[in-house]
Each structure stands twice: as structure tokens, then as C-alpha cells.
Enzyme design. Structure first.
Site, short mmCIF file in Angstrom:
data_model
loop_
_atom_site.label_atom_id
_atom_site.label_comp_id
_atom_site.label_asym_id
_atom_site.label_seq_id
_atom_site.Cartn_x
_atom_site.Cartn_y
_atom_site.Cartn_z
CG LEU A 75 -1.80 1.21 1.47
CD1 LEU A 75 -2.68 1.50 0.26
CD2 LEU A 75 -2.66 0.99 2.70
CB SER A 76 1.72 3.64 -2.67
OG SER A 76 1.96 2.72 -3.70
#
Length: 260
Positions: free
Chosen positions: A68-69
Site C-alpha cells: 500500500l503505497s
């Protein structure tokens, strides 16, 4: 939403507000900030990571190295992509669906987001999250997005969330409309942190042009037919400088100069 989730969000609210202030301090645009306020990263964070939902860092999802950036990177890529109301946007690399939800907020009810995820489990869970929070203008497709849409649909914007081989001739680009913008990371095959660059590409007279690049990022490597898994050995011999050409290199503190 359960009482426990409501209480948890209330407890974490100061961290969310601090994150928004940090994005403002880093010159993230007003529309993107508004999208971050409307779309709650908590809703797109797996249960075992929710206590870190508002931390400005990448979160490991534990599947094929998927992540999840970092919120700042999501915001920066969104700013560079500049999606407009009514746009049709393709995202390659859904992960938990957070970036897709941000894009869906920006294109509005008359726009559409198609987001592709090569991992079937991640695709199913992202689809559930999007529907649960009422995002109705985004569709999750379990597919190799670099290849899947090349001859089928045209998009105003394309955003890629995993590092591609440095080439302006990937099948993905056939999906971009004339005058459209693609934002994608490239390089990083040596495994060194910060060895990727982020490129802003535009399609003009049927040809892709690298308009500007920003260095110093870390991304997972793209998988699939046109990903590193097939072309890694050959592409290691292709210098990024050849790919960049005469594109402008932008320092992060000079991002306000990136628009042509």
C-alpha cells in the site's frame, strides 16, 4: 461501520489531520488534498495494519511483495496525472484500492476508473472495499494491466503503480488517447532503494514522449507479460538515460514548474 471502527477512527483522527498538513506542506495540490480528505486510507488498510493507516510510509501487504503505497507518493502521482472530471482513467496495480478511490473521487460521477490487479486475491478484496465505501465509478479487473487493454479501450489518463522496464513502446501506451497523460515509475531493477524514477509521459501525434522525470523513488517491480519477470535480463543493459532522452528532470521542490 462498526462501533469499534468508529472509535478507532476517532482515536486516529489527529494522525489523519497531521498527514493532511504534511501533504499541504509538500505542495500537494488543492484538489488532491480534498480527495484525501474525502477518501479515508483507513478503509483501504488491512485490519492488521490499520493502526498505521495515517502514517506517511509504505505498508507491506505480504503478497508477492505488494504494498500500500506511501500517501505522499500516491498524492504526488495523482497531482502529476492531473485527472479531470469526466476523465476515463486506467490504473495498473490496484493493491488495496486506495489509489483507485482517490482517482474515482477526482473524475466524479461522469468519469470512470478501471483498475487492474494481477493478483486475484488482492483484486477481490479491493473490489469489496471499494463497494463497501460506496465507490461506484471504479471497476476492478483481475488482469495484467500492462497488456490487457492495449487494443480494447482508450483512456484519458493512465497511472502505473509498479516499476516498468524503461521503454516508450509498451503495449500499454496504445490505450492512451491523443493528448493523454501517463504517469509511471521506471527502473529499480538493481534493487537499490531510491533507484526508480517517476516519469510523466504525454501522447502527441500518436507517439509517446517523456515530458519530465523525478528521481529518487522505490517501487515494486511490475510482473506479467511485459514486466521485469520476462525482460529483466535484457533491460538491465538499457540505460535509463536513453529512455529519458531530453526530458526535463524536476527536483521535488520544483514540482510547481512541471506543468507545460
Amino acid at each position: 461501520m462498526s462501533l469499534i471502527e468508529t472509535a478507532a477512527k476517532r482515536l486516529l483522527r489527529p494522525k489523519k489531520e497531521a498527514l493532511i498538513q504534511k501533504l499541504r506542506a509538500n505542495k500537494i495540490g488543492k484538489r488532491t488534498i480534498q480527495a484525501f480528505q474525502a477518501v479515508d486510507r483507513y478503509d483501504f488498510t488491512p485490519p492488521f495494519l490499520k493502526y498505521q493507516a495515517y502514517e506517511d510510509k509504505v505498508l507491506l501487504l505480504g503478497r508477492r511483495g505488494s504494498t500500500l503505497s506511501q500517501p505522499y507518493v500516491v498524492a504526488l502521482m495523482t497531482d502529476l496525472l492531473d485527472p479531470q472530471e469526466g476523465d476515463k482513467v486506467l490504473e495498473v496495480g490496484t493493491a488495496t484500492g486506495f489509489q483507485a478511490a482517490i482517482l474515482a473521487e477526482l473524475v466524479g460521477n461522469f468519469g470512470r476508473v478501471i483498475t487492474t490487479e494481477i493478483d486475484s486475491s488482492l483484486a477481490r478484496s479491493a473490489n469489496r472495499r471499494l463497494k463497501r465505501v460506496g465507490v461506484n465509478n471504479a471497476d476492478v479487473v483481475q488482469a495484467d494491466g500492462i497488456y490487457h487493454f492495449s487494443a480494447h479501450e482508450a483512456f484519458d489518463r493512465i497511472l502505473v503503480t509498479a516499476s516498468l522496464v524503461p521503454s516508450i513502446h509498451l503495449p500499454l501506451y496504445f490505450s492512451l488517447r491523443e493528448g493523454g497523460i501517463c504517469v509511471a515509475p521506471f527502473g529499480g531493477d538493481d534493487g537499490e532503494p531510491g533507484s526508480c524514477l517517476m516519469a510523466v509521459m504525454k501522447k502527441e501525434e500518436g507517439e509517446m514522449r517523456v515530458d519530465a522525470v523525478i528521481r529518487g523513488f522505490s517501487f515494486v517491480l511490475a510482473q506479467g507479460m511485459m514486466g521485469w519477470s520476462k525482460y529483466e535480463a535484457a533491460m538491465r543493459r538499457l540505460r535509463l538515460s536513453t529512455f529519458i532522452g531530453d526530458a526535463r528532470e524536476i527536483e521535488l521542490h520544483q514540482r510547481d514548474k512541471i506543468a507545460a
